[in-house]
Design a protein around this motif. Structure first.
Motif, PDB file in Angstrom:
ATOM      1  N   ARG A   1    -140.126  -6.256  -6.257  1.00  0.00           N
ATOM      2  CA  ARG A   1    -140.664  -6.356  -4.900  1.00  0.00           C
ATOM      3  C   ARG A   1    -140.654  -4.982  -4.227  1.00  0.00           C
TER       4      ARG A   1
ATOM      5  N   ASP B   1    -141.975  -3.823   9.109  1.00  0.00           N
ATOM      6  CA  ASP B   1    -142.196  -5.148   8.510  1.00  0.00           C
ATOM      7  C   ASP B   1    -141.641  -5.201   7.087  1.00  0.00           C
TER       8      ASP B   1
ATOM      9  N   ALA C   1    -138.001  -5.559   7.285  1.00  0.00           N
ATOM     10  CA  ALA C   1    -137.639  -6.932   7.668  1.00  0.00           C
ATOM     11  C   ALA C   1    -137.664  -7.835   6.437  1.00  0.00           C
ATOM     12  N   GLU C   2    -138.631  -7.591   5.540  1.00  0.00           N
ATOM     13  CA  GLU C   2    -138.672  -8.370   4.293  1.00  0.00           C
ATOM     14  C   GLU C   2    -137.492  -8.019   3.409  1.00  0.00           C
TER      15      GLU C   2
ATOM     16  N   GLU D   1    -134.465  -9.827   4.456  1.00  0.00           N
ATOM     17  CA  GLU D   1    -134.437 -11.221   3.966  1.00  0.00           C
ATOM     18  C   GLU D   1    -133.897 -11.270   2.537  1.00  0.00           C
ATOM     19  N   VAL D   2    -134.421 -10.373   1.706  1.00  0.00           N
ATOM     20  CA  VAL D   2    -134.052 -10.357   0.291  1.00  0.00           C
ATOM     21  C   VAL D   2    -132.570 -10.017   0.136  1.00  0.00           C
TER      22      VAL D   2
ATOM     23  N   GLN E   1    -130.181 -10.262   2.387  1.00  0.00           N
ATOM     24  CA  GLN E   1    -129.339 -11.313   2.976  1.00  0.00           C
ATOM     25  C   GLN E   1    -129.186 -12.477   2.001  1.00  0.00           C
TER      26      GLN E   1
END
Lengths: 175, 152
Positions: free
Chosen positions: B25, B87, B90-91, B94-95, B97
């Motif tokens: 990613r 952004d 922010a992704e 998420e990953v 976390q």
């Protein structure tokens, strides 16, 4: 014909639909709340993927999360899940009960279409099913006759369906 | 823990998939970055992809030390247009976390399992620090800096 653009513009993607279903099913036993790890296991993807995909669903206000990173459907999300599940049920019944498609294939095909057809088409299809199944004897008879019907194309290779090109031939060639 | 350790190995395989997928990613993310702060974010993702690969490798070694061969299951298709650094971060948050949550949930299952428990505790410490760092960057638009991540 710009119909294909509607497919792209469909705000409920196949992936989004399955994330919503997963939350719905996983959360059923826990007051609607689902853990990301359980959603990931159900969808057979990583938690990272689930978490990123949930961002889009959150933006649309279809799901919400709490401080423990638990996820649940919003009333809007729940409405979508219920409507899509209803369309799946209708489509599967049509495919298997009327067209005679084997159960497994009917399940796959209805899953592919369920989130794409409009509510009005789903509703009309449900009415058609009710008409055929619980309607007048002639309608039920029609289903029975269709099940026994094994079509063969006329030698001329033209009929009212074909209108110049035979779709049956094309489908046979595609297999 | 099951006596043959297969359930723990299965969980380790999942953790490895989280790290390996994050690596891919981040690899792709670097090419989507556009706008202000792009250079710093690119550097961040450069480092992050190396670290996640090191983490995946470290987990694979743990699996091997338990007498198993790592199984990597990833179902990933990455596309998408240009992305602003905030952004993208922010992704990444998420990953990271999710990786932290996964390690934390796994920890009680390896309690008393010596080296493996130590390894998971170290991973939790590193991921916690990493999540905090990204959180700070996202919240305060602070300059990007990386924390050193022990992997063994």
């Amino acid at each position: 014909m710009d119909t294909w653009k509607h497919f792209e513009a469909n705000e409920l993607t196949h992936s989004a639909a399955h994330h919503l279903f997963a939350i719905y099913h996983v959360g059923a036993a826990y007051g609607g709340w689902a853990r990301v790890s359980d959603i990931a296991r159900r969808l057979n993807i990583t938690r990272g993927s689930v978490s990123i995909n949930l961002r889009a669903l959150k933006k649309r206000a279809w799901v919400e999360t709490d401080e423990h990173h638990l996820v649940r459907l919003t009333p809007k999300g729940l409405k979508i899940v219920r409507s899509v599940l209803a369309k799946r049920l209708i489509l599967k019944a049509f495919l298997s009960d009327v067209l005679g498609i084997p159960d497994a294939q009917a399940e796959i095909d209805s899953c592919k279409i369920e989130h794409l057809i409009s509510h009005s088409t789903g509703e009309r299809l449900a009415q058609f099913l009710r008409f055929l199944i619980s309607g007048p004897p002639a309608a039920r008879n029609l289903v029975e006759r269709f099940r026994r019907f094994h079509d063969t194309c006329p030698k001329s290779r033209t009929c009212d369906l074909c209108k110049g090109e035979c779709p049956m031939d094309e489908l046979k060639r595609a297999v | 823990m099951r006596t043959d350790g297969t359930d723990v190995v299965e969980d380790l395989n999942r953790l490895m998939a989280e790290e390996a997928e994050a690596c891919l990613r981040y690899f792709q993310m670097r090419f989507r970055l556009r706008g202000k702060g792009r250079a710093a974010a690119e550097k961040f993702f450069d480092e992050a992809l190396k670290e996640t690969l090191e983490h995946a490798d470290a987990i694979a070694r743990q699996i091997r030390s338990l007498g198993h061969v790592p199984t990597l299951r990833i179902n990933l298709s990455l596309s998408g247009g240009p992305m602003r650094p905030e952004d993208a971060l922010a992704e990444a948050l998420e990953v990271e976390q999710q990786a932290l949550d996964a390690y934390e949930e796994f920890l009680p299952r390896v309690s008393g399992h010596g080296a493996l428990e130590d390894f998971i505790r170290r991973q939790i410490a590193v991921e916690t620090e990493h999540v905090q760092e990204i959180l700070e960057v996202v919240r305060e638009a602070a300059p990007l800096k990386l924390v050193a991540k022990p992997t063994t």
